[in-house]
Design an enzyme around this catalytic site. Structure first.
Site, PDB file in Angstrom:
ATOM      1  N   GLU A   1      28.200  23.096  55.265  1.00 27.78           N
ATOM      2  CA  GLU A   1      29.293  23.379  54.390  1.00 27.78           C
ATOM      3  C   GLU A   1      29.544  22.821  52.963  1.00 27.78           C
ATOM      4  OE1 GLU A   1      29.314  23.069  57.627  1.00 27.78           O
ATOM      5  OE2 GLU A   1      30.125  24.850  58.417  1.00 27.78           O
TER       6      GLU A   1
ATOM      7  N   CYS B   1      35.754  25.244  56.264  1.00 28.45           N
ATOM      8  CA  CYS B   1      35.007  24.256  56.994  1.00 28.45           C
ATOM      9  C   CYS B   1      34.412  25.083  58.255  1.00 28.45           C
ATOM     10  CB  CYS B   1      35.289  23.107  57.266  1.00 28.45           C
ATOM     11  SG  CYS B   1      33.961  21.988  58.109  1.00 28.45           S
TER      12      CYS B   1
ATOM     13  N   CYS C   1      35.451  21.360  60.957  1.00 28.16           N
ATOM     14  CA  CYS C   1      36.916  21.141  61.276  1.00 28.16           C
ATOM     15  C   CYS C   1      37.600  22.480  60.949  1.00 28.16           C
ATOM     16  CB  CYS C   1      37.478  20.366  59.815  1.00 28.16           C
ATOM     17  SG  CYS C   1      36.080  19.168  59.324  1.00 28.16           S
TER      18      CYS C   1
ATOM     19  N   HIS D   1      42.479  23.186  58.773  1.00 25.62           N
ATOM     20  CA  HIS D   1      43.084  23.953  57.613  1.00 25.62           C
ATOM     21  C   HIS D   1      44.033  25.099  57.794  1.00 25.62           C
ATOM     22  CE1 HIS D   1      40.661  21.689  54.749  1.00 25.62           C
ATOM     23  NE2 HIS D   1      39.670  21.688  55.460  1.00 25.62           N
TER      24      HIS D   1
ATOM     25  N   ARG E   1      38.941  13.676  60.430  1.00 22.52           N
ATOM     26  CA  ARG E   1      38.372  12.713  59.492  1.00 22.52           C
ATOM     27  C   ARG E   1      39.592  12.150  58.595  1.00 22.52           C
ATOM     28  NH1 ARG E   1      35.579  16.682  60.714  1.00 22.52           N
ATOM     29  NH2 ARG E   1      33.481  16.111  61.550  1.00 22.52           N
TER      30      ARG E   1
ATOM     31  N   SER F   1      37.986  14.192  53.179  1.00 25.85           N
ATOM     32  CA  SER F   1      36.723  13.678  52.507  1.00 25.85           C
ATOM     33  C   SER F   1      36.797  13.474  51.084  1.00 25.85           C
ATOM     34  CB  SER F   1      35.482  14.560  53.077  1.00 25.85           C
ATOM     35  OG  SER F   1      35.281  14.340  54.432  1.00 25.85           O
TER      36      SER F   1
ATOM     37  N   CYS G   1      32.254  14.938  56.262  1.00 25.13           N
ATOM     38  CA  CYS G   1      32.157  16.524  56.653  1.00 25.13           C
ATOM     39  C   CYS G   1      31.487  17.249  55.593  1.00 25.13           C
ATOM     40  CB  CYS G   1      33.661  17.151  56.973  1.00 25.13           C
ATOM     41  SG  CYS G   1      33.754  18.366  57.474  1.00 25.13           S
TER      42      CYS G   1
ATOM     43  N   CYS H   1      24.720  15.204  53.537  1.00 26.64           N
ATOM     44  CA  CYS H   1      24.697  13.708  53.192  1.00 26.64           C
ATOM     45  C   CYS H   1      23.215  13.655  52.666  1.00 26.64           C
ATOM     46  CB  CYS H   1      25.159  12.676  53.925  1.00 26.64           C
ATOM     47  SG  CYS H   1      25.006  10.995  53.163  1.00 26.64           S
TER      48      CYS H   1
END
Lengths: 569, 166
Positions: free
Chosen positions: A14, A61, A64, A68, A478, A501, A545, A548
């Site tokens: 995402e 996302c 998650c 939203h 989160r 995030s 989320c 990385c």
């Protein structure tokens, strides 16, 4: 030929997070957190019907997926000053709780347990001692000699085959891996079981919401999950009981496996309780509303400043001005046009990409601030704000966890230890335990309310001429999520999402104050810069989320290693 | 009859990255799917695909895979071939791609016995909802390859009569 193939997962996640860290004398001295992807949803929403916004925003996302939707309908309802029927509130609460359970389990086992658990070391475990260890933590039926033996054989077979699969390129034998072989074997066994329980939570959401990921039963004014106890095609008693059974099984796993595992890891890594605190201003919003307006809640929220639990200031309702007035976003160091700090109602989203500039703009993420301060959000923030208010469930599970950690670590560990990297994991496991209890409570509230003959699920929204504005918050897995909407003549004039995030992974602000990821990395030890496991531990503890990518840079500025820590969402 | 799974993976918003999903859409549009065959647009669901994988005996995956061959080239790989390749690129245990999810299922003793991955080489993975001109013709070729593999198992997919242009 197969050797040349790259299955590139980077393109299917995402969003991307890039962490740059400078290491000096075995410690991190500077850190930058950069979002590498732009989210254009706010621009897409302009001019659309506010009743449709939740369907768009939930596509922000793929992990998650419910959050939203929930925040969006709450924002529109807030702008219109609406209440929703009690059943709708309870149904939303069930979705909120179940999604959290799914998410926390996946995050810990699939996406971060391997930062702490050395799979290969499990091969050296003594099975009888493993059973003893597991029994000292809980009475989970699968903590048996046969099960552990079987898991050890499976790990052996995988290691012998040279195909480590999901365990490939883990940091086995890293000097920072400290669990005894028996704890590693127990954790691997639970890791393999976790997949079944996250699925049960998912299944329960799909029963209530028609589909998962991306639920289909929300609407401005309530839910579209029609209730009729005797109709096969609606939410009926049979389905509700299936949901209850699944929820109870997940709760069992959390109480007997997830929470004890995190307690054990926190205790056996007690040296880590001094690292990773970073920003100790905490922000959480109340959730699991108990009334039609959102003035009473089962989950507490509020703010804590500078780690002082005595500074707690709670949020009291869905329209609490203490929240509404104090959230701002700063773009001084983000790739947007200008250099301002604005309230979400007034913000613009005009991209202006430069490149990665250490002392200039370096992220697509804006820097949210509360009363001008960076805030840490997430399960730990919620648990601490609850603990500070004497919230019963928070107190029960925090005290239990700290007592257990203290007894295993053979040293007194108090609530101040929670301001740390393992503390965030403990906070998440504690929050899972709280929400598992609350899921069953709200299931009962829903069934009791239906039992009274109330089948209402929807109040129709009315959009007056002129301008309205509102905000909806939701305490997502989160952390604090808020949607902000300005409506004009029934159409969306402005829309902003301030996501968890963003609070945690955001860049510096115009005053140079670091965001929580950045601050939490400072002073982290790094034993081997070629394998910066410690950086992963701290960044993962926030449950980013986003994908990385961690780059390690020496003070001279040369990149010595590029490590990718990928998370699904 | 053994249960067979057909899975399309990829991100539909990134041009050729969505190849697997485009294949699934074409397949269900043009063919009747027998009862023992489960077809899924898996998108980017990652770990959420594990239950689907664990419930089938044989699994066929459409996906997009980078290689140095010309864009649009179709290949069929066994799981071993792809897994050994991903070993070199996976930098951490957290990169749970499709192959890693499959391995996780295997570790749980529940992976499908037979896995084939039908792949296309992408030309373009920037933002876009449609396949690039180089990759678009590969969808039919990939489906033909799947049909041949299914035939080897004695499973015949019949073409729908009412498909326009068919």
């Amino acid at each position: 030929m197969a050797q040349r193939i790259v299955v590139d997962p980077i393109t299917r996640i995402e969003g991307h997070l890039r962490i740059d860290a400078e290491v000096d004398g075995g410690k991190i001295t500077k850190a930058w957190s950069s979002g590498q992807m732009w989210r254009g949803i706010e621009v897409i929403l302009k001019g659309r019907d506010p009743r449709d916004a939740w369907l768009f925003t939930q596509r922000i996302c793929g992990v998650c997926t419910t959050v939203h939707a929930i925040a969006s309908v709450r924002a529109v309802e807030n702008a219109l000053g609406m209440e929703i029927p009690l059943n709708a509130q309870y149904i939303r609460n069930l979705v909120v709780a179940l999604h959290t359970l799914h998410d926390h389990i996946v995050h810990f086992y699939v996406l971060s347990a391997l930062d702490w658990v050395d799979v290969v070391s499990a091969l050296k475990a003594d099975i009888k001692k493993t059973v003893k260890l597991a029994e000292s933590l809980s009475d989970w039926p699968n903590n048996s000699y046969d099960r552990f033996k079987q898991v050890q054989q499976k790990v052996q077979a995988i290691v012998d085959s040279g195909q480590l699969g999901p365990f490939a390129n883990g940091y086995w034998g890293h000097p920072a891996m400290k669990l005894p072989p028996e704890a590693n074997l127990m954790a691997v066994s639970h890791y393999l079981e976790a997949l079944d329980f996250q699925r049960k939570a998912d299944q329960a959401i799909a029963i209530i919401s028609g589909k998962n990921p991306h639920i289909q039963n929300m609407c401005v004014g309530g839910v579209t999950a029609a209730i009729n106890p005797d109709n096969e095609t609606t939410l009926n008693i049979e389905r509700l009981y299936f949901v209850k059974q699944l929820t109870a099984e997940v709760r069992d796993f959390i109480q007997k496996v997830y929470l004890p595992d995190v307690i054990a890891i926190g205790a056996l890594y007690s040296d880590w309780l001094q690292y990773g605190s970073g920003v100790t201003n905490y922000l959480a919003v109340p959730d699991m509303p108990l009334d039609t307006r959102g003035t009473e809640f089962d989950l507490p929220g509020g703010t804590i400043m500078a780690g002082d639990l005595g500074s707690i200031k709670p949020f009291k309702s869905f329209d609490d001005p203490y929240f509404e007035k104090n959230v701002k976003e700063c773009i001084a160091r983000a790739w947007y046009d200008g250099n301002w700090t604005k309230h979400p109602y007034e913000e613009e989203t005009v991209p202006a990409y430069t490149d990665f500039q250490d002392d200039g703009k370096y992220s697509w993420i804006k820097a949210p601030r509360f009363m001008g301060e960076p805030m840490q959000v997430g399960p730990l923030a919620q648990v601490l704000t609850g603990y500070a208010q004497g919230h019963k469930l928070c107190k029960k599970y925090v005290d239990y966890a700290l007592e257990q950690v203290s007894s295993i670590a053979r040293t007194r560990v108090d609530a101040s230890a929670l301001h740390s990297t393992p503390g965030r994991h403990l906070g998440r496991a504690i929050r899972a335990a709280i929400l598992a209890d609350l899921a069953l409570k709200h299931w009962q509230l829903l069934v009791d309310n239906i039992g009274k003959g109330d089948l209402e699920i929807f109040n129709p929204p009315v959009f007056p001429k002129g301008q309205q504005q509102g905000f909806g918050f939701h305490e997502a897995p989160r952390g604090t999520l808020s949607h902000w909407i300005v409506i004009e003549d029934g159409k969306i004039k402005n829309y902003q999402c301030v996501v968890p995030s963003t609070w945690n992974a955001g860049p510096r602000d115009d005053g140079g104050k670091e965001g929580p990821y950045e601050a939490s990395l400072l002073e982290n030890p790094v034993a081997d810069p070629e394998r910066p496991l410690e950086v992963l531990r701290t960044v993962h503890s926030f449950d980013p989320c986003i994908a990385c990518a961690v780059h390690m840079v020496t003070p001279a500025g040369t990149e010595i290693s590029s490590v990718q820590a990928m998370k699904l969402g | 009859m053994d249960r067979i799974g057909i899975l399309g993976a990829g991100n539909l918003l990134l041009t050729d990255e969505g190849f697997g999903v485009h294949c699934i859409r074409r397949l269900v549009e043009q063919y009747r799917i027998p009862e023992n065959v489960a077809v899924l647009d898996g998108g980017t669901a990652g770990i959420m695909l594990a239950p689907f994988m664990e419930e089938v005996k044989s699994l066929y995956i459409f996906d997009c895979v980078n290689s140095e061959e010309p864009a649009g080239t179709i290949r069929c790989f066994s799981q071993e071939e792809l897994r050994s390749a991903s070993m070199h690129t996976s930098m951490s245990p957290h990169q749970l791609g499709l192959m890693e999810v499959l391995d996780l299922c295997r570790l749980r003793g529940k992976a499908p016995g037979d896995v084939k991955v039908i792949t296309a080489v992408p030309a373009n993975i920037s933002t876009g909802m449609e396949l690039s001109p180089q990759v678009a013709p590969a969808v039919d070729k990939a489906i033909d390859m799947l049909l041949r593999l299914l035939e080897e198992k004695g499973v015949i997919l019949e073409r729908k009569e009412s498909v326009s242009g068919a």
